[in-house]
Design an enzyme around this catalytic site. Structure first.
Site, short mmCIF file in Angstrom:
data_model
loop_
_atom_site.label_atom_id
_atom_site.label_comp_id
_atom_site.label_asym_id
_atom_site.label_seq_id
_atom_site.Cartn_x
_atom_site.Cartn_y
_atom_site.Cartn_z
N TYR A 19 27.82 36.80 39.69
CA TYR A 19 27.58 36.30 38.34
C TYR A 19 26.50 35.21 38.34
O TYR A 19 26.40 34.44 39.29
CB TYR A 19 28.88 35.73 37.75
CG TYR A 19 29.85 36.81 37.33
CD1 TYR A 19 29.70 37.47 36.12
CD2 TYR A 19 30.92 37.18 38.16
CE1 TYR A 19 30.58 38.47 35.73
CE2 TYR A 19 31.81 38.18 37.78
CZ TYR A 19 31.63 38.82 36.56
OH TYR A 19 32.50 39.81 36.17
N GLU A 35 30.37 44.23 39.17
CA GLU A 35 30.42 43.15 38.18
C GLU A 35 29.18 42.28 38.37
O GLU A 35 28.95 41.76 39.47
CB GLU A 35 31.68 42.29 38.35
CG GLU A 35 32.94 43.03 37.96
CD GLU A 35 34.19 42.15 37.98
OE1 GLU A 35 34.08 40.93 37.79
OE2 GLU A 35 35.27 42.72 38.21
N GLN A 75 30.56 42.16 30.39
CA GLN A 75 31.28 43.39 30.12
C GLN A 75 30.69 43.95 28.83
O GLN A 75 29.99 43.24 28.12
CB GLN A 75 32.77 43.12 30.00
CG GLN A 75 33.37 42.51 31.26
CD GLN A 75 34.89 42.47 31.24
OE1 GLN A 75 35.57 42.96 30.35
NE2 GLN A 75 35.45 41.82 32.26
N ASN A 95 40.76 45.22 43.16
CA ASN A 95 39.66 44.38 42.67
C ASN A 95 39.80 42.96 43.22
O ASN A 95 40.90 42.39 43.20
CB ASN A 95 39.71 44.32 41.13
CG ASN A 95 38.73 43.30 40.57
OD1 ASN A 95 37.54 43.56 40.52
ND2 ASN A 95 39.23 42.15 40.15
N GLU A 96 38.73 42.42 43.71
CA GLU A 96 38.70 41.05 44.22
C GLU A 96 39.97 40.72 45.01
O GLU A 96 40.68 39.75 44.70
CB GLU A 96 38.46 40.04 43.09
CG GLU A 96 37.11 40.25 42.43
CD GLU A 96 36.64 39.11 41.52
OE1 GLU A 96 37.44 38.20 41.22
OE2 GLU A 96 35.46 39.14 41.11
N GLU A 150 37.19 45.59 30.44
CA GLU A 150 38.48 45.13 30.94
C GLU A 150 39.41 44.81 29.78
O GLU A 150 38.96 44.51 28.67
CB GLU A 150 38.25 43.88 31.82
CG GLU A 150 39.52 43.33 32.45
CD GLU A 150 39.23 42.29 33.54
OE1 GLU A 150 38.08 41.83 33.66
OE2 GLU A 150 40.19 41.96 34.28
O1 AHR Z 1 34.72 39.94 34.52
C1 AHR Z 1 35.68 38.94 34.49
C2 AHR Z 1 36.40 38.76 35.80
O2 AHR Z 1 35.50 38.31 36.78
C3 AHR Z 1 37.00 40.00 36.41
O3 AHR Z 1 38.25 40.30 35.90
C4 AHR Z 1 37.11 39.62 37.86
O4 AHR Z 1 37.03 40.73 38.71
C5 AHR Z 1 35.97 38.64 38.06
O5 AHR Z 1 36.39 37.51 38.70
#
Ligand code: AHR
Length: 506
Positions: A250, A306, A355, A174-175, A27
């Site tokens: 995450y 992600e 990432q 995205n999101e 990103e």
């Molecule tokens: O990876 C960092 C961020 O995490 C991304 O931009 C977003 O999609 C997520 O909240």
């Protein structure tokens, strides 16, 4: 030493583990693109057209199958026309999500596709729904993939690229439930149908359209997207207007407001991390069961685009840049995720670690001053597991009832195994999460024999160990003894270790 046994049927190949579950995400965030991949043509760091070659070389060894770009949250602020043409004339913008810094658009469409070519990775371009238009998205796809003299193909040629690129994956925002527009599920589901319609297949370029999905266990969002694909209430019988649905998850050691340090953690933090990591299993299962109800033929793919650890940023660094160190604990988070990914190969078509460079759970960290590069423990898990890409999953039945750790309400298995076969070779991966106890693991291979077996182990004295400029190989794979004992193989998993065993079928 405790013992455990894994029964692996070598003659019962399962579904293919898509190579794309070893995918990546880059990103416009912190030093991922700028400083990580891109240094510009005038840099002292060796580069090709501005792309740093040491990073490319290190990543080529991982055989990364695809790269997602430009975001993340950035994607829904990004207007692709700002990133083409002479660099000195490109408009600037504010990267409001990540550090509130000014983005000069030096790295745009042509630079990203050049990077993919250098990496030999397939591009996964993420379009803008939040602040973009249907027309803008459709024209980007035309610019990227059309061969004739259409308006966008001609514009691409004006900017120096004759042939279209192949772009197999395209993200529809995205999101959208958060940074991508704060929408409700049903509202976004309609937009996903609309935008996907204009993401056309030009010529021979077939696009796999990925609707922006849920986070964590929010199955309501996934249900809204599946409803949008099956508006008449009958199960999906042929591919829909979008072909994949994404998910983000995450791993942290605590609540979102207190994620914890990457390098300073105690045993409780470690075990909370392992519990959170293992939760990916039930999270994927929950989304898959919703998808199964609407789509028993598995026409729609689940795309975990992600995932990874998210810690507090390193002290003294920009809080918006998400720069974190990476220890052996991160490596174990990755190895556990991959075992789960292999287990759900029937539905999981892609996953992208967040990432690739200098951001969150990175493969590579670069020094902002010297430019020096360090490979993280997570890098080595990707390297050791690369043989699972596009291999047939072998069911690995783990018999280790005592290897469980209670963490609050959760029971976390402390040994994890997966296996696959491809082209006459077999790859077995195993992790021991226990912090003090080694495990003697018997690999009970049935339905075949391995002519030779070699092992690698990734571990260190302490689970907090990480690689940096002074100790670049503090966590690096080393040979592991594999003992052949009749029809079984025996290996010893040290505490907090990831191992692989590779062999050839006779
Ligand atoms: O990876 C960092 C961020 O995490 C991304 O931009 C977003 O999609 C997520 O909240």
């Amino acid at each position: 030493m405790s013992t455990a046994r894994a029964v692996i049927n070598l003659d019962l190949p399962g579904p293919t583990i898509s190579r794309h579950v070893y995918g990546h995400f880059a990103e416009h965030l912190g030093r991922c693109i700028y400083g990580g991949f891109w240094v510009g043509e005038d840099s002292d760091i060796p580069n090709q057209g501005g792309i740093r070659l040491d990073v490319v070389e290190a990543l080529r060894a991982l055989r990364i199958p695809n790269l997602r770009w430009p975001g993340g949250c950035f994607a829904d602020d990004y207007h692709w026309r700002d990133g083409i043409g002479p660099r000195e004339q490109r408009p600037r913008m504010v990267n409001s999500h990540w550090g509130d810094v000014v983005e000069d658009n030096a790295f745009g469409t042509h630079e990203f596709l050049a990077l993919c070519e250098l990496l030999d990775a397939e591009p996964y371009v993420n379009g803008n729904v939040g602040s973009g238009t249907v027309r803008e998205m459709g024209e980007w796809v035309e610019y990227l993939t059309r061969a004739d003299d259409s308006p966008m193909a001609s514009l691409r040629r004006e900017h120096g690229r004759d042939e279209p690129w192949r772009v197999p994956f395209f993200g529809i925002g995205n999101e959208p439930w958060g940074c991508g527009g704060n929408m409700r599920g049903e509202a976004y589901a309609d937009l996903a149908r609309q935008y996907s319609t204009y993401v056309r297949d030009h010529g021979g370029n077939h696009v796999y359209r990925i609707a922006a999905g849920a986070h964590d266990d929010d199955v309501t969002w996934t249900r809204a997207l599946m409803e949008a694909l099956t508006p008449f209430g009958t199960p999906l019988a042929r591919p829909g207007v979008f072909q994949g649905i994404s998910l983000h998850y995450y791993t942290t050691a605590g609540p979102w407001t207190d994620k914890g340090s990457a390098t300073v953690f105690d045993d409780d933090d470690y075990w909370r991390t392992m519990a959170a990591s293992r939760r990916i299993e039930s999270i994927l299962a929950a989304h898959i069961s919703v998808m199964d109800a609407y789509d028993p033929q598995r026409l729609v793919g689940l795309v975990l685009d992600e995932w990874g650890t998210w810690w507090d940023v390193e002290p003294g660094t920009n809080p918006g840049f998400l720069y974190q160190q990476n220890t052996l604990r991160d490596a174990l988070v990755a190895s556990v995720h991959f075992d789960v990914f292999h287990a759900v190969a029937e539905r999981l078509v892609m996953a992208n670690i967040a990432q690739t460079v200098n951001v969150l759970q990175a493969m590579i960290l670069t020094d902002p001053d010297s430019g020096a590069l360090v490979l993280t423990p997570t890098y080595h898990v990707f390297a050791m597991n690369a043989g699972h890409q596009d291999a047939a999953r072998l069911d690995a039945h783990l018999l280790a009832p005592d290897h469980v750790r209670r963490v609050a309400e959760e029971e976390v298995p402390t040994v994890s195994v997966s296996a696959s076969s491809k082209d006459g070779g077999v790859l077995i991966s195993a992790s021991n999460l226990d912090l003090t106890e080694p495990v003697e693991l018997t690999l009970d291979l049935r339905g075949g024999r391995l002519a030779e077996a070699t092992g690698l182990v990734l571990t260190a004295d302490r689970v907090e160990t990480y690689n940096d400029a002074d100790r670049a190989d503090a966590v690096t794979p080393r040979p592991l003894d594999v003992i052949t004992d009749g029809d079984v193989l025996r290996i010893t998993l040290p505490p907090h270790a990831f191992v692989t065993v590779r062999g050839t079928l006779v």
